[in-house]
Design a protein around this motif. Structure first.
Motif, PDB file in Angstrom:
ATOM      1  N   UNK A  18       0.829  -1.206   0.000  1.00  0.00           N
ATOM      2  CA  UNK A  18       0.000   0.000   0.000  1.00  0.00           C
ATOM      3  C   UNK A  18       0.866   1.259   0.000  1.00  0.00           C
ATOM      4  N   UNK A  19       1.989   1.215   0.715  1.00  0.00           N
ATOM      5  CA  UNK A  19       2.897   2.361   0.723  1.00  0.00           C
ATOM      6  C   UNK A  19       3.385   2.670  -0.682  1.00  0.00           C
ATOM      7  N   UNK A  20       3.825   1.634  -1.404  1.00  0.00           N
ATOM      8  CA  UNK A  20       4.355   1.827  -2.748  1.00  0.00           C
ATOM      9  C   UNK A  20       3.275   2.323  -3.708  1.00  0.00           C
ATOM     10  N   UNK A  21       2.078   1.790  -3.571  1.00  0.00           N
ATOM     11  CA  UNK A  21       0.986   2.238  -4.444  1.00  0.00           C
ATOM     12  C   UNK A  21       0.681   3.713  -4.219  1.00  0.00           C
ATOM     13  N   UNK A  22       0.612   4.116  -2.953  1.00  0.00           N
ATOM     14  CA  UNK A  22       0.332   5.517  -2.641  1.00  0.00           C
ATOM     15  C   UNK A  22       1.450   6.427  -3.125  1.00  0.00           C
ATOM     16  N   UNK A  23       2.703   5.977  -2.934  1.00  0.00           N
ATOM     17  CA  UNK A  23       3.844   6.801  -3.297  1.00  0.00           C
ATOM     18  C   UNK A  23       3.868   7.085  -4.798  1.00  0.00           C
ATOM     19  N   UNK A  24       3.495   6.090  -5.613  1.00  0.00           N
ATOM     20  CA  UNK A  24       3.471   6.291  -7.067  1.00  0.00           C
ATOM     21  C   UNK A  24       2.432   7.323  -7.474  1.00  0.00           C
ATOM     22  N   UNK A  25       1.415   7.512  -6.636  1.00  0.00           N
ATOM     23  CA  UNK A  25       0.310   8.405  -6.983  1.00  0.00           C
ATOM     24  C   UNK A  25       0.434   9.798  -6.364  1.00  0.00           C
ATOM     25  N   UNK A  26       1.455  10.011  -5.554  1.00  0.00           N
ATOM     26  CA  UNK A  26       1.619  11.318  -4.900  1.00  0.00           C
ATOM     27  C   UNK A  26       1.913  12.387  -5.950  1.00  0.00           C
ATOM     28  N   UNK A  27       1.162  13.459  -5.902  1.00  0.00           N
ATOM     29  CA  UNK A  27       1.346  14.570  -6.835  1.00  0.00           C
ATOM     30  C   UNK A  27       2.314  15.591  -6.253  1.00  0.00           C
ATOM     31  N   UNK A  28       2.970  16.313  -7.130  1.00  0.00           N
ATOM     32  CA  UNK A  28       3.851  17.385  -6.688  1.00  0.00           C
ATOM     33  C   UNK A  28       3.046  18.478  -5.996  1.00  0.00           C
ATOM     34  N   UNK A  29       3.624  19.082  -4.970  1.00  0.00           N
ATOM     35  CA  UNK A  29       2.985  20.187  -4.267  1.00  0.00           C
ATOM     36  C   UNK A  29       3.468  21.488  -4.887  1.00  0.00           C
ATOM     37  N   UNK A  30       2.536  22.319  -5.251  1.00  0.00           N
ATOM     38  CA  UNK A  30       2.872  23.553  -5.957  1.00  0.00           C
ATOM     39  C   UNK A  30       3.852  24.401  -5.156  1.00  0.00           C
ATOM     40  N   UNK A  31       4.866  24.926  -5.852  1.00  0.00           N
ATOM     41  CA  UNK A  31       5.889  25.825  -5.300  1.00  0.00           C
ATOM     42  C   UNK A  31       6.853  25.139  -4.343  1.00  0.00           C
ATOM     43  N   UNK A  32       6.794  23.804  -4.248  1.00  0.00           N
ATOM     44  CA  UNK A  32       7.735  23.085  -3.377  1.00  0.00           C
ATOM     45  C   UNK A  32       8.496  22.055  -4.214  1.00  0.00           C
ATOM     46  N   UNK A  33       9.436  22.567  -4.981  1.00  0.00           N
ATOM     47  CA  UNK A  33      10.261  21.751  -5.872  1.00  0.00           C
ATOM     48  C   UNK A  33       9.392  20.989  -6.878  1.00  0.00           C
ATOM     49  N   UNK A  34       8.333  21.650  -7.339  1.00  0.00           N
ATOM     50  CA  UNK A  34       7.485  21.055  -8.373  1.00  0.00           C
ATOM     51  C   UNK A  34       8.081  21.370  -9.744  1.00  0.00           C
ATOM     52  N   UNK A  35       7.927  20.441 -10.677  1.00  0.00           N
ATOM     53  CA  UNK A  35       8.544  20.557 -11.999  1.00  0.00           C
ATOM     54  C   UNK A  35       7.462  20.675 -13.068  1.00  0.00           C
ATOM     55  N   UNK A  36       7.600  21.699 -13.913  1.00  0.00           N
ATOM     56  CA  UNK A  36       6.647  21.919 -15.005  1.00  0.00           C
ATOM     57  C   UNK A  36       7.425  22.124 -16.291  1.00  0.00           C
ATOM     58  N   UNK A  37       6.834  21.723 -17.392  1.00  0.00           N
ATOM     59  CA  UNK A  37       7.439  21.945 -18.699  1.00  0.00           C
ATOM     60  C   UNK A  37       6.515  22.815 -19.527  1.00  0.00           C
ATOM     61  N   UNK A  38       7.035  23.905 -20.057  1.00  0.00           N
ATOM     62  CA  UNK A  38       6.227  24.846 -20.819  1.00  0.00           C
ATOM     63  C   UNK A  38       6.090  24.379 -22.261  1.00  0.00           C
ATOM     64  N   UNK A  39       5.137  25.000 -22.965  1.00  0.00           N
ATOM     65  CA  UNK A  39       4.924  24.663 -24.371  1.00  0.00           C
ATOM     66  C   UNK A  39       6.150  25.018 -25.208  1.00  0.00           C
ATOM     67  N   UNK A  40       6.968  25.941 -24.738  1.00  0.00           N
ATOM     68  CA  UNK A  40       8.158  26.355 -25.471  1.00  0.00           C
ATOM     69  C   UNK A  40       9.371  25.495 -25.216  1.00  0.00           C
ATOM     70  N   UNK A  41       9.201  24.407 -24.463  1.00  0.00           N
ATOM     71  CA  UNK A  41      10.313  23.498 -24.227  1.00  0.00           C
ATOM     72  C   UNK A  41      11.216  23.879 -23.080  1.00  0.00           C
ATOM     73  N   UNK A  42      10.768  24.780 -22.218  1.00  0.00           N
ATOM     74  CA  UNK A  42      11.545  25.196 -21.047  1.00  0.00           C
ATOM     75  C   UNK A  42      11.025  24.454 -19.815  1.00  0.00           C
ATOM     76  N   UNK A  43      11.932  23.959 -18.989  1.00  0.00           N
ATOM     77  CA  UNK A  43      11.549  23.273 -17.753  1.00  0.00           C
ATOM     78  C   UNK A  43      11.660  24.250 -16.585  1.00  0.00           C
ATOM     79  N   UNK A  44      10.621  24.290 -15.755  1.00  0.00           N
ATOM     80  CA  UNK A  44      10.607  25.169 -14.580  1.00  0.00           C
ATOM     81  C   UNK A  44      10.595  24.308 -13.324  1.00  0.00           C
TER      82      UNK A  44
END
Length: 518
Positions: free
Chosen positions: A371-397
């Motif tokens: 159950x721990x592993x299943x939950x861990x795979x589903x954890x979403x990034x928390x906004x503004x806390x080392x969250x990673x986004x990729x823009x349409x222009x190919x830039x990673x934030x």
């Protein structure tokens, strides 16, 4: 006569703008007079406050002048203030409404008395009320007995609710950084087996916990995760005296809020107020990678479990860490027993540490490894806390803008330094540095500049507060001057970068200062 009417209408508009701003900054400083006074003395006042004060003083000195020009200036300042948007807007709680109401009554009484007894000087006296936040502070003083009575009633009501749920498992989470992320990850993993409530958002003060208990805690909840924040000695103990946790997690001890704590030892002592509050038979979970935790013996009457990545003697240790652009995998070494195959979409050593703390508590509460592993795979990034986004222009934030501290920034820079990217892409750091570090602030921001130089290709230093110190650190490391960008705001920094970005560039946003800093 018409000038008189215009003047007083303009005065009311300007007064409303000034008092609202003062209350806003008072709320930013947790309604604590000493913190608000420290902020005021520290030179972090908004420029408009200074302009208003100078304008009011000039009007007092030249009160015989025509009132119409004064009214026009007052309208302009008030209009600009009400149009200003803030990163963290004023929250109109009942306490704020009480403050504003009392301030209105006090001002009306003062101006009314001046009109009756000193009519020729009434405008002068009215304008004098704008020079300092005296009206707001006076309103707070008048309201103090009422606020204390209201807080006491809410506190007792929350205690009554908690007493009515004797089987509720209460987990306290504190630390100089990482506590919010740990709270979220723990919530997600424990929810595989239990009905869990956690304190929402930034409800990590005593009043925030009280509000959570009164508004959200229900009889069907089995676990209550309480985030505990602190800015001075005794803050954690105050929350523990209310909720009485049986499990406590200390995520880190670091150089945070030194302006109010005065020393790192006070920070450590305050964070460990949570461990001291645990009963016999409770569980203390501490991050042994935090040097200020590992370097000193821990006196405890409850079971102690340590976790870490670098600390080899930790009870729970992450091993065989593997990073890919889309996920992180690692094994958990539990006292020599290797548990393989933990996978998460989260990035960075800091997040692995937070997940280890959650695993330790999950084991204690009987949540299975599957159950721990299943939950861990589903954890979403928390906004503004080392969250990673990729823009349409190919830039990673890489967005780590929520809050920052010296240790957390080093971890974020590690992520940036090792982030996979095309050969011609640049690594970019955008930061205003650290605040509330007292006498160590300049030194630690200079060190940040040196760390940035080792991790990136372009450094963008935002705001004035730490510009000199960070720039000095970059210079110490012989960072190319042409690759340093100075900006007065994040908006200006973003506009400048937009003209230079290439496909594949990676940007780390490290910290974002509150509105009370410039």
């Amino acid at each position: 006569m018409i000038y008189d009417i215009i003047f007083w209408i303009a005065y009311i508009a300007l007064w409303a703008a000034v008092v609202r701003y003062d209350v806003h900054m008072f709320q930013h400083n947790s309604y604590r007079v000493e913190r608000y006074a420290r902020w005021w003395r520290g030179g972090n006042k908004h420029l408009r406050s200074i302009v208003i004060a100078i304008f009011a003083l000039l009007c007092i000195v030249t009160f015989q002048m025509d009132w119409l020009p004064k009214a026009v200036v007052m309208f302009i300042i008030a209009w600009r203030e009400f149009r200003t948007t803030y990163k963290k807007p004023l929250v109109y709680t009942m306490r704020v409404w009480r403050l504003l109401t009392t301030a209105t009554l006090l001002t009306a009484a003062a101006v009314g008395a001046a009109i009756y007894f000193l009519p020729a000087y009434a405008p002068t006296i009215a304008l004098a009320l704008l020079v300092l936040p005296a009206v707001m502070l006076a309103a707070n003083l008048v309201n103090k007995p009422l606020e204390a009575a209201i807080s006491r009633w809410y506190y007792n009501d929350a205690k009554r609710i908690l007493r009515s749920m004797p089987d509720l498992k209460i987990i306290g989470v504190t630390g100089s950084f990482g506590k919010t992320s740990t709270k979220h990850y723990l919530y997600r993993i424990l929810s595989e087996k239990y009905n869990v409530l956690m304190t929402p958002g930034n409800f990590n003060t005593t009043l925030g916990v009280i509000r959570t208990v009164r508004e959200h805690l229900k009889p069907h909840h089995q676990v209550f995760i309480v985030e505990m924040g602190a800015k001075q000695v005794g803050d954690i103990k105050e929350i523990c005296d209310l909720v009485h946790p049986t499990i406590g997690i200390v995520t880190a001890v670091g150089e945070m809020h030194l302006e109010t704590f005065h020393s790192v030892e006070n920070v450590r002592r305050t964070k460990f107020e949570l461990i001291d509050a645990l009963p016999e038979g409770g569980l203390a979970v501490v991050n042994m990678d935090s040097e200020l935790i590992a370097s000193k013996p821990i006196d405890h009457k409850s079971a102690l479990v340590g976790y870490g990545v670098k600390y080899h003697d930790a009870d729970y240790r992450a091993a065989n860490i593997r990073y890919t652009p889309s996920e992180t995998s690692f094994d958990v070494d539990y006292r020599g027993e290797l548990r393989e195959g933990y996978t998460t979409h989260l990035a960075g050593r800091g997040n692995i540490l937070n997940l280890l703390a959650a695993v330790a508590v999950a084991d204690h509460l009987g949540v299975s490894e599957q159950l721990q592993k299943r939950a861990m795979r589903q954890i979403e990034q928390i906004e503004h806390r080392l969250s990673i986004k990729r823009t349409a222009g190919g830039v990673t934030i890489i967005d780590d803008a929520y809050n920052s501290n010296p240790t957390g920034a080093k971890m974020a820079l590690e992520v940036l330094h090792h982030f996979s990217r095309p050969a011609d892409a640049r690594r970019i750091v955008v930061t205003p540095g650290f605040v509330e570090l007292g006498a160590r602030q300049a030194e630690l921001n200079r060190e940040l500049g040196r760390d940035i130089a080792a991790a990136c290709d372009i450094a963008v230093v935002v705001n004035l507060t730490n510009r000199e110190a960070i720039s000095a650190g970059l210079k110490d490391a012989e960072f190319p001057e042409g690759q340093i960008i100075l900006a007065d705001s994040f908006a200006e920094a973003s506009a400048t970068l937009a003209q230079q970005l290439r496909v594949g560039d990676v940007i780390l946003y490290e910290n974002d200062l509150p509105d009370s800093f410039k």
